[in-house]
Scaffold this motif. Structure first.
Motif, PDB file in Angstrom:
ATOM      1  N   ASP A  33      -1.287   2.137  -3.184  1.00 58.42           N
ATOM      2  CA  ASP A  33      -0.070   1.393  -3.504  1.00 58.42           C
ATOM      3  C   ASP A  33       1.036   1.832  -2.548  1.00 58.42           C
ATOM      4  OD1 ASP A  33      -0.710   1.764  -7.025  1.00 58.42           O
ATOM      5  OD2 ASP A  33      -1.192   0.083  -5.732  1.00 58.42           O
ATOM      6  N   ILE A  34       1.720   0.875  -1.938  1.00 61.80           N
ATOM      7  CA  ILE A  34       2.882   1.162  -1.108  1.00 61.80           C
ATOM      8  C   ILE A  34       4.099   1.042  -2.021  1.00 61.80           C
ATOM      9  CG2 ILE A  34       4.217   0.519   0.926  1.00 61.80           C
ATOM     10  CD1 ILE A  34       1.337   1.429   1.559  1.00 61.80           C
ATOM     11  N   ILE A  35       4.845   2.134  -2.151  1.00 59.71           N
ATOM     12  CA  ILE A  35       5.971   2.193  -3.084  1.00 59.71           C
ATOM     13  C   ILE A  35       7.259   2.454  -2.313  1.00 59.71           C
ATOM     14  CG2 ILE A  35       6.947   3.438  -5.064  1.00 59.71           C
ATOM     15  CD1 ILE A  35       3.993   4.197  -5.751  1.00 59.71           C
ATOM     16  N   SER A  36       8.287   1.686  -2.600  1.00 61.11           N
ATOM     17  CA  SER A  36       9.592   1.881  -1.984  1.00 61.11           C
ATOM     18  C   SER A  36      10.223   3.145  -2.556  1.00 61.11           C
ATOM     19  CB  SER A  36      10.507   0.688  -2.256  1.00 61.11           C
ATOM     20  OG  SER A  36      11.840   0.991  -1.910  1.00 61.11           O
ATOM     21  N   THR A  42       6.417  -0.839  -6.584  1.00 62.37           N
ATOM     22  CA  THR A  42       5.256  -1.079  -5.734  1.00 62.37           C
ATOM     23  C   THR A  42       5.480  -2.387  -4.996  1.00 62.37           C
ATOM     24  OG1 THR A  42       3.786   0.094  -7.237  1.00 62.37           O
ATOM     25  CG2 THR A  42       2.759  -1.466  -5.704  1.00 62.37           C
ATOM     26  N   VAL A  43       5.423  -2.354  -3.658  1.00 62.30           N
ATOM     27  CA  VAL A  43       5.634  -3.565  -2.874  1.00 62.30           C
ATOM     28  C   VAL A  43       4.324  -4.168  -2.373  1.00 62.30           C
ATOM     29  CG1 VAL A  43       7.976  -2.944  -2.185  1.00 62.30           C
ATOM     30  CG2 VAL A  43       6.067  -2.283  -0.735  1.00 62.30           C
ATOM     31  N   ARG A  44       3.248  -3.350  -2.322  1.00 62.43           N
ATOM     32  CA  ARG A  44       1.951  -3.866  -1.872  1.00 62.43           C
ATOM     33  C   ARG A  44       0.853  -2.926  -2.345  1.00 62.43           C
ATOM     34  NH1 ARG A  44       0.539  -6.550   3.407  1.00 62.43           N
ATOM     35  NH2 ARG A  44      -1.595  -7.213   3.095  1.00 62.43           N
ATOM     36  N   SER A  45      -0.287  -3.476  -2.693  1.00 60.06           N
ATOM     37  CA  SER A  45      -1.453  -2.697  -3.093  1.00 60.06           C
ATOM     38  C   SER A  45      -2.637  -3.068  -2.222  1.00 60.06           C
ATOM     39  CB  SER A  45      -1.803  -2.950  -4.557  1.00 60.06           C
ATOM     40  OG  SER A  45      -0.787  -2.477  -5.401  1.00 60.06           O
ATOM     41  N   PHE A  46      -3.439  -2.075  -1.874  1.00 62.58           N
ATOM     42  CA  PHE A  46      -4.671  -2.265  -1.113  1.00 62.58           C
ATOM     43  C   PHE A  46      -5.809  -1.678  -1.923  1.00 62.58           C
ATOM     44  CE2 PHE A  46      -1.317  -2.029   2.006  1.00 62.58           C
ATOM     45  CZ  PHE A  46      -1.642  -3.010   2.924  1.00 62.58           C
ATOM     46  N   THR A  58      -3.617   0.253   7.182  1.00 65.51           N
ATOM     47  CA  THR A  58      -2.499  -0.120   8.041  1.00 65.51           C
ATOM     48  C   THR A  58      -1.709  -1.194   7.321  1.00 65.51           C
ATOM     49  OG1 THR A  58      -3.735   0.422  10.031  1.00 65.51           O
ATOM     50  CG2 THR A  58      -1.848  -1.049  10.295  1.00 65.51           C
ATOM     51  N   TRP A  59      -0.421  -0.926   7.157  1.00 70.62           N
ATOM     52  CA  TRP A  59       0.467  -1.838   6.438  1.00 70.62           C
ATOM     53  C   TRP A  59       1.345  -2.557   7.446  1.00 70.62           C
ATOM     54  CZ3 TRP A  59       5.721  -0.450   4.146  1.00 70.62           C
ATOM     55  CH2 TRP A  59       6.225  -1.504   3.385  1.00 70.62           C
ATOM     56  N   ASP A  60       1.416  -3.870   7.328  1.00 72.30           N
ATOM     57  CA  ASP A  60       2.178  -4.709   8.257  1.00 72.30           C
ATOM     58  C   ASP A  60       3.633  -4.916   7.841  1.00 72.30           C
ATOM     59  OD1 ASP A  60       1.886  -6.368   6.077  1.00 72.30           O
ATOM     60  OD2 ASP A  60       0.729  -7.905   7.144  1.00 72.30           O
ATOM     61  N   GLY A  61       4.085  -4.178   6.842  1.00 69.64           N
ATOM     62  CA  GLY A  61       5.484  -4.280   6.425  1.00 69.64           C
ATOM     63  C   GLY A  61       5.769  -5.428   5.460  1.00 69.64           C
ATOM     64  N   LYS A  62       4.722  -6.121   5.012  1.00 69.99           N
ATOM     65  CA  LYS A  62       4.913  -7.250   4.110  1.00 69.99           C
ATOM     66  C   LYS A  62       4.512  -6.884   2.688  1.00 69.99           C
ATOM     67  CE  LYS A  62       3.839 -10.554   7.755  1.00 69.99           C
ATOM     68  NZ  LYS A  62       2.874 -11.584   8.186  1.00 69.99           N
ATOM     69  N   ASN A  63       5.151  -7.541   1.717  1.00 66.64           N
ATOM     70  CA  ASN A  63       4.747  -7.344   0.325  1.00 66.64           C
ATOM     71  C   ASN A  63       3.518  -8.194   0.032  1.00 66.64           C
ATOM     72  OD1 ASN A  63       5.642  -9.983  -0.141  1.00 66.64           O
ATOM     73  ND2 ASN A  63       7.460  -9.361  -1.269  1.00 66.64           N
ATOM     74  N   GLY A  64       3.080  -8.200  -1.203  1.00 67.76           N
ATOM     75  CA  GLY A  64       1.892  -8.949  -1.597  1.00 67.76           C
ATOM     76  C   GLY A  64       2.023 -10.455  -1.415  1.00 67.76           C
ATOM     77  N   PRO A  70      12.357  -4.491   3.773  1.00 63.75           N
ATOM     78  CA  PRO A  70      13.392  -3.869   4.607  1.00 63.75           C
ATOM     79  C   PRO A  70      12.926  -2.547   5.202  1.00 63.75           C
ATOM     80  CG  PRO A  70      13.997  -3.819   2.274  1.00 63.75           C
ATOM     81  CD  PRO A  70      12.726  -4.565   2.370  1.00 63.75           C
ATOM     82  N   ASP A  71      13.522  -2.178   6.331  1.00 64.35           N
ATOM     83  CA  ASP A  71      13.274  -0.865   6.905  1.00 64.35           C
ATOM     84  C   ASP A  71      13.599   0.182   5.863  1.00 64.35           C
ATOM     85  OD1 ASP A  71      12.726  -2.148   9.257  1.00 64.35           O
ATOM     86  OD2 ASP A  71      14.573  -1.565  10.266  1.00 64.35           O
ATOM     87  N   GLY A  72      12.867   1.292   5.859  1.00 66.75           N
ATOM     88  CA  GLY A  72      13.149   2.337   4.896  1.00 66.75           C
ATOM     89  C   GLY A  72      11.973   3.262   4.718  1.00 66.75           C
ATOM     90  N   ALA A  73      12.071   4.105   3.714  1.00 63.98           N
ATOM     91  CA  ALA A  73      11.033   5.082   3.406  1.00 63.98           C
ATOM     92  C   ALA A  73      10.139   4.553   2.287  1.00 63.98           C
ATOM     93  CB  ALA A  73      11.679   6.399   2.994  1.00 63.98           C
ATOM     94  N   TYR A  74       8.845   4.714   2.492  1.00 62.88           N
ATOM     95  CA  TYR A  74       7.845   4.250   1.532  1.00 62.88           C
ATOM     96  C   TYR A  74       6.838   5.372   1.328  1.00 62.88           C
ATOM     97  CZ  TYR A  74       9.833  -0.331   2.305  1.00 62.88           C
ATOM     98  OH  TYR A  74      10.708  -1.393   2.379  1.00 62.88           O
ATOM     99  N   GLN A  75       6.225   5.372   0.164  1.00 64.69           N
ATOM    100  CA  GLN A  75       5.175   6.358  -0.106  1.00 64.69           C
ATOM    101  C   GLN A  75       3.957   5.673  -0.644  1.00 64.69           C
ATOM    102  OE1 GLN A  75       7.027   8.990  -2.878  1.00 64.69           O
ATOM    103  NE2 GLN A  75       6.646   7.675  -4.608  1.00 64.69           N
TER     104      GLN A  75
END
Length: 75
Positions: A33-36, A42-46, A58-64, A70-75
């Motif tokens: 899970d990509i979390i802002s 959660t902005v995207r799950s793989f 590899t995440w392309d910066g897009k949500n689901g 937006p640019d920023g820190a994600y975990q």
């Protein structure tokens, strides 16, 4: 949980890619899970991510829904 990554681009939609690499104690199917870090959402799950003890996504910066985040820190 991984240590996180930072998505930064020079212009909206340009080079918005980051790779997350992680390890597990044994081979396993996992979900990522990509979390802002700003919103905690959660902005995207793989998944399932099939891998040995080391895997990456590899995440392309897009949500689901395919919208750039937006640019920023994600975990």
């Amino acid at each position: 949980m991984g240590t996180g990554g930072r998505l930064t681009a020079t212009a909206p939609g340009e080079q918005d890619v980051t790779t997350f690499v992680y390890t597990t104690l044994e081979a396993a199917n996992s979900r990522v899970d990509i979390i802002s870090k700003t919103t905690g959402l959660t902005v995207r799950s793989f998944g399932p991510v099939l891998g040995d003890t080391t895997a990456s996504i590899t995440w392309d910066g897009k949500n689901g829904s395919g919208v750039f985040q937006p640019d920023g820190a994600y975990q």
